[in-house]
Design a protein around this motif. Structure first.
Motif, PDB file in Angstrom:
ATOM      1  N   VAL A  57       0.714  -1.508  -0.328  1.00 56.81           N
ATOM      2  CA  VAL A  57       0.125  -0.363   0.146  1.00 56.81           C
ATOM      3  C   VAL A  57       0.898   1.296   0.017  1.00 56.81           C
ATOM      4  O   VAL A  57       1.312   1.811   0.560  1.00 56.81           O
TER       5      VAL A  57
ATOM      6  N   GLU B 216      -0.438   5.026  -0.322  1.00 55.69           N
ATOM      7  CA  GLU B 216      -1.556   5.557  -0.150  1.00 55.69           C
ATOM      8  C   GLU B 216      -3.369   5.769  -0.544  1.00 55.69           C
ATOM      9  O   GLU B 216      -3.503   4.857  -0.979  1.00 55.69           O
ATOM     10  N   LYS B 217      -3.389   5.991   0.513  1.00 57.95           N
ATOM     11  CA  LYS B 217      -5.590   6.494   0.937  1.00 57.95           C
ATOM     12  C   LYS B 217      -5.177   6.944  -0.567  1.00 57.95           C
ATOM     13  O   LYS B 217      -5.115   8.351  -0.186  1.00 57.95           O
TER      14      LYS B 217
ATOM     15  N   GLU C 291     -11.982   7.537  -0.602  1.00 61.70           N
ATOM     16  CA  GLU C 291     -12.929   6.941   0.930  1.00 61.70           C
ATOM     17  C   GLU C 291     -14.607   7.544   0.305  1.00 61.70           C
ATOM     18  O   GLU C 291     -14.616   8.807   0.153  1.00 61.70           O
TER      19      GLU C 291
ATOM     20  N   GLU D 196     -12.876   2.430   0.525  1.00 57.51           N
ATOM     21  CA  GLU D 196     -11.892   2.341   0.722  1.00 57.51           C
ATOM     22  C   GLU D 196     -11.063   2.298  -0.664  1.00 57.51           C
ATOM     23  O   GLU D 196     -11.052   0.977  -0.896  1.00 57.51           O
TER      24      GLU D 196
ATOM     25  N   TYR E  24      -6.823   2.185  -2.441  1.00 56.76           N
ATOM     26  CA  TYR E  24      -5.769   2.797  -1.977  1.00 56.76           C
ATOM     27  C   TYR E  24      -4.960   2.799  -3.438  1.00 56.76           C
ATOM     28  O   TYR E  24      -5.052   1.598  -4.167  1.00 56.76           O
TER      29      TYR E  24
END
Length: 186
Positions: free
Chosen positions: A5, A7-8, A11, A16, A18
């Motif tokens: 991962v 970063e997000k 959302e 969500e 990523y």
């Protein structure tokens, strides 16, 4: 499938998203479901195989990995020539989804239409369904063009009724109209 991962990147109420790096070094998007079954979205993305949608890569129990779509949402172009160029491409995409029998249901949200470097892609197929009567094209006409003073409502209503009889002809006409609007837009 192994991934890291990064970063997000988004959302919503139901999930969500990523940015991830796959084991082969490529970047992708991972969508994690908070409250819905990921299977239907996977089935639709797999069926579309990247046609105006992210290409699916892998499905887990509560998540899916798909092509990372990089670009700008339609909303960033409001008031600019690129807005109408993007709408024109989105209508072509909506026509294709209609032809393929997939109803997105949420193309009235600016952030579901993304202008990439060379095309338009639609995001968030979580509420999409297979349908004998999809209305993606009509959804874009109704949501974006009916509210726009550059378009005559009677002409748009004609195109809507024509689309039900002859979708391809309706697409050809609105493409020409959009080209005229694009030429007039600074």
């Amino acid at each position: 499938m192994r991934y890291d991962v990064i970063e997000k990147i988004g959302e919503g109420n139901r999930g969500e998203v990523y940015k991830v790096r796959l084991e082969n070094g490529e970047f992708a998007a991972l969508k994690w479901s908070k409250s819905y079954e990921i299977d239907k979205e996977w089935e639709i993305l797999n069926y579309l195989k990247g046609t105006f949608a992210p290409k699916p890569i892998f499905r887990g129990k509560k998540y899916l990995v798909m092509e990372l779509i990089e670009g700008k949402p339609l909303k960033e172009f409001i008031g600019k020539k690129e807005y109408y160029v993007t709408i024109k491409e989105a209508l072509k995409g909506a026509y294709e989804l209609d032809r393929l029998g997939v109803f997105h249901k949420q193309l009235g949200r600016y952030y579901h239409i993304i202008k990439t470097e060379d095309s338009v892609k639609f995001l968030d197929f979580e509420r999409a369904v297979f349908s004998e009567n999809p209305r993606n094209f009509l959804q874009i006409i109704g949501y974006y063009l009916h509210r726009d003073s550059n378009f005559d409502k009677k002409d748009l209503n004609y195109l809507i009724s024509l689309y039900k009889e002859n979708p391809k002809k309706s697409l050809e006409i609105i493409t020409k109209v959009l080209d005229e609007v694009i030429d007039k837009t600074i």
